[in-house]
Design a protein around this motif. Structure first.
Motif, PDB file in Angstrom:
ATOM      1  N   LYS A  21       0.837  -1.201   0.000  1.00 54.60           N
ATOM      2  CA  LYS A  21       0.000   0.000   0.000  1.00 54.60           C
ATOM      3  C   LYS A  21       0.874   1.254   0.000  1.00 54.60           C
ATOM      4  CE  LYS A  21      -3.465  -0.553   2.834  1.00 54.60           C
ATOM      5  NZ  LYS A  21      -4.277  -0.492   4.074  1.00 54.60           N
ATOM      6  N   SER A  22       1.923   1.228   0.816  1.00 56.85           N
ATOM      7  CA  SER A  22       2.814   2.389   0.949  1.00 56.85           C
ATOM      8  C   SER A  22       3.629   2.664  -0.305  1.00 56.85           C
ATOM      9  CB  SER A  22       3.774   2.186   2.121  1.00 56.85           C
ATOM     10  OG  SER A  22       3.053   1.986   3.320  1.00 56.85           O
ATOM     11  N   LEU A  23       3.815   1.637  -1.135  1.00 55.16           N
ATOM     12  CA  LEU A  23       4.601   1.841  -2.362  1.00 55.16           C
ATOM     13  C   LEU A  23       3.821   2.644  -3.405  1.00 55.16           C
ATOM     14  CD1 LEU A  23       6.456  -1.572  -2.894  1.00 55.16           C
ATOM     15  CD2 LEU A  23       7.487   0.663  -2.464  1.00 55.16           C
ATOM     16  N   LEU A  24       2.502   2.709  -3.249  1.00 57.77           N
ATOM     17  CA  LEU A  24       1.708   3.496  -4.202  1.00 57.77           C
ATOM     18  C   LEU A  24       2.140   4.961  -4.131  1.00 57.77           C
ATOM     19  CD1 LEU A  24      -1.882   2.027  -3.666  1.00 57.77           C
ATOM     20  CD2 LEU A  24      -0.313   1.586  -5.567  1.00 57.77           C
ATOM     21  N   GLY A  25       2.413   5.539  -5.295  1.00 56.85           N
ATOM     22  CA  GLY A  25       2.835   6.941  -5.352  1.00 56.85           C
ATOM     23  C   GLY A  25       4.347   7.132  -5.314  1.00 56.85           C
ATOM     24  N   LYS A  26       5.086   6.060  -4.957  1.00 56.85           N
ATOM     25  CA  LYS A  26       6.543   6.152  -4.934  1.00 56.85           C
ATOM     26  C   LYS A  26       7.086   6.041  -6.364  1.00 56.85           C
ATOM     27  CE  LYS A  26       6.857   6.280  -0.401  1.00 56.85           C
ATOM     28  NZ  LYS A  26       5.416   6.401  -0.080  1.00 56.85           N
ATOM     29  N   LEU A  27       8.348   6.445  -6.539  1.00 60.33           N
ATOM     30  CA  LEU A  27       8.957   6.422  -7.866  1.00 60.33           C
ATOM     31  C   LEU A  27       9.883   5.224  -8.034  1.00 60.33           C
ATOM     32  CD1 LEU A  27       9.924  10.205  -8.180  1.00 60.33           C
ATOM     33  CD2 LEU A  27       7.897   9.047  -9.124  1.00 60.33           C
ATOM     34  N   LEU A  28       9.682   4.478  -9.108  1.00 61.19           N
ATOM     35  CA  LEU A  28      10.582   3.375  -9.452  1.00 61.19           C
ATOM     36  C   LEU A  28      11.506   3.924 -10.544  1.00 61.19           C
ATOM     37  CD1 LEU A  28      11.546   0.465  -9.357  1.00 61.19           C
ATOM     38  CD2 LEU A  28       9.602  -0.181 -10.800  1.00 61.19           C
ATOM     39  N   ILE A  29      12.796   3.911 -10.250  1.00 59.23           N
ATOM     40  CA  ILE A  29      13.767   4.584 -11.107  1.00 59.23           C
ATOM     41  C   ILE A  29      14.826   3.613 -11.635  1.00 59.23           C
ATOM     42  CG2 ILE A  29      15.550   6.390 -11.138  1.00 59.23           C
ATOM     43  CD1 ILE A  29      13.887   7.585  -8.679  1.00 59.23           C
ATOM     44  N   THR A  30      15.055   3.654 -12.943  1.00 58.08           N
ATOM     45  CA  THR A  30      16.162   2.890 -13.514  1.00 58.08           C
ATOM     46  C   THR A  30      17.041   3.863 -14.278  1.00 58.08           C
ATOM     47  OG1 THR A  30      15.035   2.340 -15.601  1.00 58.08           O
ATOM     48  CG2 THR A  30      14.754   0.802 -13.779  1.00 58.08           C
ATOM     49  N   ASN A  31      18.341   3.600 -14.254  1.00 58.49           N
ATOM     50  CA  ASN A  31      19.276   4.454 -14.977  1.00 58.49           C
ATOM     51  C   ASN A  31      20.362   3.577 -15.589  1.00 58.49           C
ATOM     52  OD1 ASN A  31      20.558   6.664 -16.008  1.00 58.49           O
ATOM     53  ND2 ASN A  31      21.168   7.536 -14.046  1.00 58.49           N
ATOM     54  N   PHE A  32      19.915   2.681 -16.482  1.00 59.85           N
ATOM     55  CA  PHE A  32      20.831   1.749 -17.128  1.00 59.85           C
ATOM     56  C   PHE A  32      21.443   2.416 -18.365  1.00 59.85           C
ATOM     57  CE2 PHE A  32      17.281  -1.181 -15.582  1.00 59.85           C
ATOM     58  CZ  PHE A  32      17.908  -1.456 -14.371  1.00 59.85           C
ATOM     59  N   GLN A  35      20.450   5.853 -19.420  1.00 62.37           N
ATOM     60  CA  GLN A  35      19.083   6.039 -19.892  1.00 62.37           C
ATOM     61  C   GLN A  35      18.183   6.108 -18.663  1.00 62.37           C
ATOM     62  OE1 GLN A  35      18.215   3.564 -23.538  1.00 62.37           O
ATOM     63  NE2 GLN A  35      18.760   5.661 -24.083  1.00 62.37           N
ATOM     64  N   LEU A  36      17.909   7.343 -18.243  1.00 59.44           N
ATOM     65  CA  LEU A  36      17.117   7.546 -17.027  1.00 59.44           C
ATOM     66  C   LEU A  36      15.622   7.419 -17.329  1.00 59.44           C
ATOM     67  CD1 LEU A  36      16.927   8.475 -14.020  1.00 59.44           C
ATOM     68  CD2 LEU A  36      16.781  10.822 -14.902  1.00 59.44           C
ATOM     69  N   THR A  37      14.989   6.485 -16.644  1.00 55.45           N
ATOM     70  CA  THR A  37      13.531   6.345 -16.774  1.00 55.45           C
ATOM     71  C   THR A  37      12.924   6.250 -15.377  1.00 55.45           C
ATOM     72  OG1 THR A  37      13.884   3.975 -17.196  1.00 55.45           O
ATOM     73  CG2 THR A  37      13.356   5.351 -19.092  1.00 55.45           C
ATOM     74  N   ILE A  38      11.845   6.987 -15.184  1.00 59.32           N
ATOM     75  CA  ILE A  38      11.173   7.022 -13.887  1.00 59.32           C
ATOM     76  C   ILE A  38       9.674   6.793 -14.063  1.00 59.32           C
ATOM     77  CG2 ILE A  38      10.679   8.414 -11.833  1.00 59.32           C
ATOM     78  CD1 ILE A  38      13.171  10.038 -12.403  1.00 59.32           C
ATOM     79  N   GLY A  39       9.149   5.909 -13.239  1.00 59.27           N
ATOM     80  CA  GLY A  39       7.709   5.674 -13.262  1.00 59.27           C
ATOM     81  C   GLY A  39       7.146   5.764 -11.852  1.00 59.27           C
ATOM     82  N   ARG A  40       5.935   6.322 -11.725  1.00 63.16           N
ATOM     83  CA  ARG A  40       5.283   6.366 -10.428  1.00 63.16           C
ATOM     84  C   ARG A  40       4.474   5.081 -10.263  1.00 63.16           C
ATOM     85  NH1 ARG A  40       5.159  10.444  -7.327  1.00 63.16           N
ATOM     86  NH2 ARG A  40       5.336  12.019  -8.969  1.00 63.16           N
ATOM     87  N   ILE A  41       4.675   4.408  -9.131  1.00 66.43           N
ATOM     88  CA  ILE A  41       3.981   3.138  -8.880  1.00 66.43           C
ATOM     89  C   ILE A  41       2.504   3.404  -8.613  1.00 66.43           C
ATOM     90  CG2 ILE A  41       3.836   1.145  -7.321  1.00 66.43           C
ATOM     91  CD1 ILE A  41       6.906   1.541  -6.854  1.00 66.43           C
TER      92      ILE A  41
END
Length: 203
Positions: A21-32, A35-41
């Motif tokens: 529940k707490s992960l909702l609204g958090k940002l999942l970030i990859t920078n491989f 290539q920076l990509t960010i998504g909101r859970i």
DNA sequence: TCGGCGATTAGCT
DNA sequence: GCTAATCGCCGAG
């Protein structure tokens, strides 16, 4: 934007359903590869250890695949489903408690052109990040990241202060776990109300 | 060693 | 709503 990487204690201190529940609204970030990509859970599902028939670790099952679920909370569990799709999970709890949270959907925030390219699309649409197979595809997450701690510089989860009210959260049973009998009915799926990137049934 | 099947998706009817 | 795609896992033998 002030961003705080979630500390490992975030994954240790709460029950798996509360972390989900707490992960909702958090940002999942990859920078491989720069290539920076960010998504909101925006959609998660909890898998509650050895007692949950829907979990790969039900009954204490310990195999080369499920091994990662028994690691300490705060690492990634990535596996191949249907021979085609990579699934990204967050392991929670202490070592030897195989709890995990499947990230089912993200709302693209940064690096949308890169995600679009990874998805093989000509234009951005709501399918980018909708569904667990698409989350990994958009963010470039692969089984090679299985077991990685989510505090590394190229794969992590952060809080940017985005507020989620309890009334913004919808709770339902999980998707695609009919094989789990009664446990398929447990209220272990969480998503942000009215978010267009949420997959499956909306209630 | 072997065979059934899965925490899915996209495309077609 | 139905189904193919595609392969690693895992229980049975």
């Amino acid at each position: 934007m002030d961003m705080q990487v979630l500390p490992l204690s975030f994954y240790w201190d709460m029950h798996v359903t509360d972390v989900a529940k707490s992960l909702l609204g958090k940002l999942l970030i990859t920078n491989f590869h720069q290539q920076l990509t960010i998504g909101r859970i925006v959609e998660t599902e909890a898998y509650n250890g050895v007692e949950d028939r829907a979990s790969h670790a039900f009954g204490g099952r310990y195999t080369p695949r499920t091994k990662t679920m028994y690691a300490q909370g705060g690492c990634a569990y990535v596996y191949l489903c249907y021979g085609i799709h990579e699934m990204f999970n967050v392991v929670t709890g202490s070592e030897n408690t195989p709890h995990a949270i499947l990230i089912r959907a993200i709302e693209p925030v940064t690096g949308i052109a890169i995600m679009q390219q990874r998805m093989g699309k000509n234009k951005a649409d709501y399918s980018i990040g909708r569904g667990p197979g698409n989350v990994t595809k958009a963010l470039g997450i692969h089984r090679q990241h299985n077991g990685r701690l989510l505090t590394e510089t190229d794969l992590y989860i952060a809080d940017d202060g985005f507020k989620v009210l309890p009334t913004d959260i919808v709770i339902t049973q999980r998707i695609g776990v009919d094989y789990a009998g009664e446990d398929a009915l447990l209220p272990y799926r969480f998503f942000l109300k009215n978010n267009p990137y949420v997959s499956g049934k909306k209630r």
